[in-house]
Write an enzyme that holds these catalytic residues in place. Structure first.
Site, PDB file in Angstrom:
ATOM      1  N   SER A 173       0.662  -1.378  -0.108  1.00  0.00           N
ATOM      2  CA  SER A 173       0.159   0.135  -0.136  1.00  0.00           C
ATOM      3  C   SER A 173       0.914   1.330  -0.001  1.00  0.00           C
ATOM      4  CB  SER A 173      -1.121   0.067   1.178  1.00  0.00           C
ATOM      5  OG  SER A 173      -1.972  -0.949   1.009  1.00  0.00           O
ATOM      6  N   LYS A 229       0.480   3.356  -2.964  1.00  0.00           N
ATOM      7  CA  LYS A 229      -0.479   4.437  -3.159  1.00  0.00           C
ATOM      8  C   LYS A 229      -0.123   5.719  -3.395  1.00  0.00           C
ATOM      9  CE  LYS A 229      -3.843   1.043  -1.104  1.00  0.00           C
ATOM     10  NZ  LYS A 229      -4.778   0.430  -0.093  1.00  0.00           N
ATOM     11  N   TYR A 240      -3.240  -2.116 -10.529  1.00  0.00           N
ATOM     12  CA  TYR A 240      -3.446  -1.751  -8.776  1.00  0.00           C
ATOM     13  C   TYR A 240      -2.232  -3.041  -8.440  1.00  0.00           C
ATOM     14  CZ  TYR A 240      -4.856  -1.915  -4.325  1.00  0.00           C
ATOM     15  OH  TYR A 240      -5.004  -1.876  -2.866  1.00  0.00           O
ATOM     16  N   TYR A 286      -4.270   3.386   7.896  1.00  0.00           N
ATOM     17  CA  TYR A 286      -5.480   2.599   8.138  1.00  0.00           C
ATOM     18  C   TYR A 286      -6.468   3.201   9.165  1.00  0.00           C
ATOM     19  CZ  TYR A 286      -2.827  -0.622   5.133  1.00  0.00           C
ATOM     20  OH  TYR A 286      -2.028  -0.976   4.220  1.00  0.00           O
ATOM     21  N   VAL A 297       1.267  -3.594   4.084  1.00  0.00           N
ATOM     22  CA  VAL A 297       1.383  -4.819   4.512  1.00  0.00           C
ATOM     23  C   VAL A 297       2.586  -5.644   4.212  1.00  0.00           C
ATOM     24  CG1 VAL A 297      -1.128  -5.032   4.799  1.00  0.00           C
ATOM     25  CG2 VAL A 297      -0.174  -5.779   2.845  1.00  0.00           C
TER      26      VAL A 297
END
Lengths: 306, 306, 306, 306
Positions: free
Chosen positions: A60, A63, A188, A240, A258
């Site tokens: 992530s 992102k 992605y 998160y 992660v």
């Protein structure tokens, strides 16, 4: 402060977490690793300790990069029209908020629906697939030409990605997706499967900390507005459901993945890359966050205090 | 920069909003007012312009003060055990998140459920009601002994406060309320009905900006940890549903109230108080935020950029 | 079929449930009780077995009676404008659906918000409080002049009723409540505290089964439309979250209460009252429902099958 | 009663609705059609009027048939373990309830998630695809060998089915889907694209009304338990969000489809098929429901009243 001592001090935190288990490529990683790379943008000094050169899946943290690339390609206004800058109060892989509020735009770029939407904004250009463009941009902003896709991780992400498929088809049904579902998810999942090091992430953080200019060559990579926007979103939603908790404790814009990676950007001070694969319940590196908190206190990095 | 010019530049924004109408005391306020007070904590210089000495209802800006007072009375750990530091993704007067996630603690101290809970933590002490204590503390941290309760506003809040009663009984039913409902809401409605000026709020902001120490006398009013915690929560959730939007645009911890007030705290730089009663859809002062954005850019206050 | 044998067959089901514990008046009831009263409206024959004359708190079964009384007082159209006939998919004491869908009317008359709303529709008339009217109507439709309020149960309901207060203030804030909150809840808590027997409930069921006409004297108590409407709502939402489950298994319009009571109305066949205080997770009498299922099968009562 | 008069009486209701527009195959249908077919299972008499032999897309009425076929193949217990019998309180194409309650089983078989799950339970057998089996079963239970797939409708459903894809991948991610997503959706979209007439649906309704036995040849097609279960679920959730409304008004287990079809089963009385393509906001045939309500009143079919 001595970085090796800091690593030593946080080492036992590893036992409080566990590595991600949803795909083999992550599940087999040795949890007992902790590394850090610091890039001081005020004087270009860099230091590292522990597993700072180990390659791991960016997951992530990518992102951040795709968001920056989308802003560079489409402009901040266009991106802001597609995705919000708000927390959801719910886990990262749900569309509960959108379902409840009837909004068709994801609340932010770092929950999965928002990230998939951002990935879908990158179109094929000059015969380059969206992922090829993202990979090029990643190598550039991380100052690391050795970043490559891990095919095993990518295939695993593809195999286990049904909730992300559900999100992507939801966005498509609402008319919010730009590329088609297959291409959007290929982009992605591939961006999540890039292999980076603490040094790569520290360089990324250094660009953000340095208002968009690469400190290693003085060239602007992203606009000042993109850097500011992204640091703000990292602070609000980068960790998160626990973003608020660490906003208080650490006070530095940070994004986790992660794979165990963390990128942090202390404005006009430091770019920081950290790696430790054992995760807390929310998906954040346990020892990594402990180390970042310690570093933030020692170096007086909290933007709410200093 | 010239503050009068800045006010002039933002004046037309007033027409994009409207004053709160749910109680007469707010509905009758003249929308065509805009004032600012700046307190530079690096050199104690202060300046003001426009309606900087007009008194107005503090409303939700009081949530900052009661939160700080609760932390001083009970300690940060105790307060953190009662309320989160997360956005909800929903309007400020709903318990949707708590209902969905089954949590018994409000997600943050600035949504109504969280603020009522914080108010309920203040117990009678030395024959002082919770509100009397909060009023004393408000006068002290705002350096303004003339702050008083507006009885008309308070009675109106009482009359129209059914949704807050629903929230309070919900908290009580879940075992999360400390004081009883009547006392908790009396405290909450009274704290919202205190009358302040831009100067009062600038002083409050200056204490937060100055790490908890009153710049006017060098005395510590709140702990450094309380100041940091509160600035972080202001950044994340201080402007209702639009907190993320203004985190990007302004980048300074800010809290708004439907009376038209804004308090902002730029760490180690400025405490800022602003007043303009015409509100956007979310309940934030339209011209006030425009003015704060302009000031932030001129004075380079964004903590994500500078 | 022999009713005593039926009771024997279902007796062990008692051990699968437990009595309601949220108030002392219910918690102290002996769980080992099971009674039934059958009223055959085709021939006026009645039979009973077990604890059929024991008095117990009517609790949510009263929602049927107040709904019928509200329809008689205000007309079906007026009541249908206030409350829906849909299940919620959620527990009986939440306003999640209303919050999510922005509807201001509860989805049905048997969830708590809907029942409180219905109770609020009954106004003082001829010096009679709403509850006095409901009590009179209850005695009449249950053909039982000995039904009275249990003051202990009522006081306990008052003490523990904070979630219902939250619901009532929510309705009031939305402008959906007719009487004020205090009177509405007094009515609601009192109606829940009436003490009935299996025979009382069988009589109520017989009126519903007999299209609104009391079989014991041939007089119409409620309109045919009211009886049909109420049986339909009982089928859809009478057994909390498990209404659908028992719609399939039993197929007879039924309403339960946490006092352990059940009223069932098999159209043009039977009115049935059952009592057994040990409840399943959803708040329905375990042995009571087992007995009703057995009776329904033996007497061929399912309206979906026969 | 004269069926032609009944059709005349309900004709103007057509103007209150509009045909489904999401796919061309439905959008081009002439709204000014209304037909009915009645099958009296007590004496095998049948009558029809209006557009009773026009073919139209079965759409969601197929959910009844696939549910029955799944029960026949797997047993009622197995099906009940996969799907609930509760309403959701939300539109038919959302997974809000599952997201909120964390349940992995859809609340009932007639919302889209539940229907897709049921379709996924049918496995390839004896070289027959799931759809081929469903088509055979449909022809048999509808006593209509001319039922075929409309390829145009099917292709359109495939093209516009992204929300259903989102639901299917959600179920797969939760481990609740049996077949893979592609096969499950192929089955689901194909079953929706079968072309039927009022007579076909009246025959289906007659089997349900007749406890599972085909009245035209006395042979049992489905078990008594399957017929009872399905009629109960039709009553509770057969008409989307308006199921409760029509449960009160009509009182006959009914299932609608956006093709304009309705099947109703009045236990031990009538099987009814109705067609009129103009729909209300919820997706139910407007004139069709008006006609069914009229018929129910004339023939005294409400199971809550008669």
């Amino acid at each position: 402060m001595n970085l090796n001592d800091a690593i030593q001090e946080c080492w036992d935190k590893i036992d409080e977490g566990q590595v991600a288990t949803y795909i083999p490529g992550l599940a087999k990683v040795d949890p007992y690793q902790l590394g850090i790379y610091l890039f001081d943008v005020t004087n270009d000094k860099q230091c590292q300790a522990g597993a700072s050169q180990v390659r791991f899946a960016i997951e992530s943290v990518s992102k951040v990069i795709t968001l920056l690339y989308a802003i560079e390609r489409l402009g901040l206004t266009a991106v802001e029209a597609q995705v919000g800058t708000r927390q959801t109060g719910f886990p990262f892989d749900t569309i509960l908020n959108m379902e409840i509020t009837k909004e068709i735009h994801p609340l932010n770029a770092f929950i999965n629906s928002g990230a998939i939407l951002i990935s879908s904004l990158i179109e094929v250009q000059d015969d380059q697939t969206p992922f090829e463009q993202i990979l090029d941009f990643t190598r550039k902003i991380c100052n690391d030409s050795e970043i490559t896709l891990d095919e095993g991780i990518y295939q695993s992400e593809l195999r286990t990605g049904d909730m992300n498929r559900s999100l992507a088809y939801y966005l498509k049904a609402k008319g919010a997706l730009n590329n088609d579902v297959t291409l959007s998810l290929e982009t992605y999942f591939k961006q999540c499967s890039m292999m980076v090091t603490c040094e790569s992430l520290a360089n990324l953080g250094a660009v953000l900390a340095n208002d968009g200019v690469a400190p290693w060559n003085g060239k602007r990579i992203i606009s000042s507005a993109a850097a500011t926007y992204t640091k703000s979103v990292m602070m609000t939603t980068g960790l998160y459901n626990e973003s608020g908790t660490y906003s208080v404790k650490i006070g530095v814009p940070t994004k986790s993945g992660v794979g165990g990676g963390l990128v942090a950007a202390a404005p006009n001070h430091y770019g920081i890359g950290i790696f430790s694969p054992a995760l807390d319940y929310a998906g954040n590196s346990v020892a990594g966050l402990a180390l970042l908190e310690l570093i933030s206190k020692e170096l007086k990095l909290s933007i709410f205090k200093y």
